[in-house]
Design a protein around this motif. Structure first.
Motif, PDB file in Angstrom:
ATOM      1  N   TRP A   1      -1.000  -5.110  -4.466  1.00  0.00           N
ATOM      2  CA  TRP A   1      -1.623  -4.864  -5.761  1.00  0.00           C
ATOM      3  C   TRP A   1      -0.641  -5.229  -6.856  1.00  0.00           C
ATOM      4  O   TRP A   1       0.575  -5.161  -6.659  1.00  0.00           O
TER       5      TRP A   1
ATOM      6  N   ARG B   1      -1.937  -6.212   2.333  1.00  0.00           N
ATOM      7  CA  ARG B   1      -2.523  -5.975   1.016  1.00  0.00           C
ATOM      8  C   ARG B   1      -1.422  -5.744  -0.009  1.00  0.00           C
ATOM      9  O   ARG B   1      -0.464  -5.023   0.250  1.00  0.00           O
TER      10      ARG B   1
ATOM     11  N   TYR C   1      -4.689 -10.323  -0.724  1.00  0.00           N
ATOM     12  CA  TYR C   1      -4.190 -10.396   0.646  1.00  0.00           C
ATOM     13  C   TYR C   1      -3.253 -11.583   0.779  1.00  0.00           C
ATOM     14  O   TYR C   1      -3.588 -12.688   0.350  1.00  0.00           O
TER      15      TYR C   1
ATOM     16  N   SER D   1       0.817  -1.218   0.000  1.00  0.00           N
ATOM     17  CA  SER D   1       0.000   0.000   0.000  1.00  0.00           C
ATOM     18  C   SER D   1       0.852   1.271   0.000  1.00  0.00           C
ATOM     19  O   SER D   1       0.468   2.265  -0.619  1.00  0.00           O
TER      20      SER D   1
ATOM     21  N   ARG E   1      -8.526  -3.850  -6.960  1.00  0.00           N
ATOM     22  CA  ARG E   1      -8.640  -4.491  -5.652  1.00  0.00           C
ATOM     23  C   ARG E   1      -7.330  -5.176  -5.290  1.00  0.00           C
ATOM     24  O   ARG E   1      -6.658  -5.739  -6.155  1.00  0.00           O
ATOM     25  N   PRO E   2      -6.987  -5.120  -4.018  1.00  0.00           N
ATOM     26  CA  PRO E   2      -5.751  -5.789  -3.587  1.00  0.00           C
ATOM     27  C   PRO E   2      -5.972  -7.287  -3.416  1.00  0.00           C
ATOM     28  O   PRO E   2      -7.109  -7.760  -3.352  1.00  0.00           O
TER      29      PRO E   2
END
Length: 67
Positions: A49, A47, A42, A11, A39-40
Protein backbone atom coordinates in the motif's frame (compact mmCIF):
# COMPACT_ATOMS: atom_id res chain seq x y z
CA UNK A 1 14.87 6.22 -1.81
CA UNK A 2 11.12 6.68 -2.29
CA UNK A 3 9.50 9.98 -1.47
CA UNK A 4 7.29 9.76 1.65
CA UNK A 5 4.07 10.11 -0.36
CA UNK A 6 5.16 7.24 -2.62
CA UNK A 7 6.57 4.92 0.02
CA UNK A 8 5.16 1.41 -0.26
CA UNK A 9 4.53 -0.63 2.88
CA UNK A 10 3.61 -4.28 3.32
CA UNK A 11 0.61 -5.70 5.16
CA UNK A 12 2.50 -6.08 8.45
CA UNK A 13 3.36 -2.36 8.40
CA UNK A 14 -0.25 -1.48 7.47
CA UNK A 15 -1.60 -3.52 10.38
CA UNK A 16 0.86 -1.85 12.77
CA UNK A 17 0.04 1.63 11.43
CA UNK A 18 -3.67 0.92 11.97
CA UNK A 19 -3.15 0.20 15.65
CA UNK A 20 -1.87 -3.36 15.61
CA UNK A 21 -4.93 -4.89 13.98
CA UNK A 22 -5.03 -8.56 13.05
CA UNK A 23 -4.69 -9.94 9.55
CA UNK A 24 -8.37 -10.92 9.73
CA UNK A 25 -9.36 -7.31 10.52
CA UNK A 26 -7.33 -6.12 7.53
CA UNK A 27 -9.10 -8.69 5.36
CA UNK A 28 -12.50 -7.52 6.63
CA UNK A 29 -11.66 -3.88 5.96
CA UNK A 30 -10.56 -4.74 2.43
CA UNK A 31 -13.79 -6.64 1.79
CA UNK A 32 -16.16 -4.01 3.25
CA UNK A 33 -16.84 -1.56 0.42
CA UNK A 34 -18.55 0.89 2.81
CA UNK A 35 -15.23 1.60 4.58
CA UNK A 36 -13.35 2.73 1.51
CA UNK A 37 -10.09 1.21 2.76
CA UNK A 38 -7.25 1.77 0.28
CA UNK A 39 -6.61 -1.08 -2.14
CA UNK A 40 -3.18 -2.67 -2.32
CA UNK A 41 -1.04 -3.06 -5.37
CA UNK A 42 0.49 -6.44 -6.04
CA UNK A 43 4.13 -7.00 -6.80
CA UNK A 44 4.43 -10.68 -7.50
CA UNK A 45 2.13 -12.25 -4.94
CA UNK A 46 2.81 -9.66 -2.25
CA UNK A 47 0.53 -6.78 -1.31
CA UNK A 48 1.79 -3.25 -0.83
CA UNK A 49 0.00 0.00 0.00
CA UNK A 50 1.03 3.61 -0.34
CA UNK A 51 1.77 4.73 3.20
CA UNK A 52 0.26 8.17 2.45
CA UNK A 53 -3.04 6.52 1.40
CA UNK A 54 -3.27 4.63 4.70
CA UNK A 55 -2.50 7.76 6.73
CA UNK A 56 -5.09 9.77 4.77
CA UNK A 57 -7.70 7.04 5.35
CA UNK A 58 -6.97 6.99 9.08
CA UNK A 59 -7.28 10.77 9.28
CA UNK A 60 -10.58 10.59 7.39
CA UNK A 61 -11.89 8.01 9.87
CA UNK A 62 -10.83 10.19 12.77
CA UNK A 63 -12.54 13.25 11.29
CA UNK A 64 -15.75 11.26 10.70
CA UNK A 65 -15.92 10.09 14.32
CA UNK A 66 -18.16 12.29 16.48
CA UNK A 67 -16.39 14.02 19.37
Amino acid sequence: MALPENRRINSAAVRELCGGISDMSLWRWLNDDTLGFPRPIYIGKRRYWKEADIIAWLEQQEAATPA
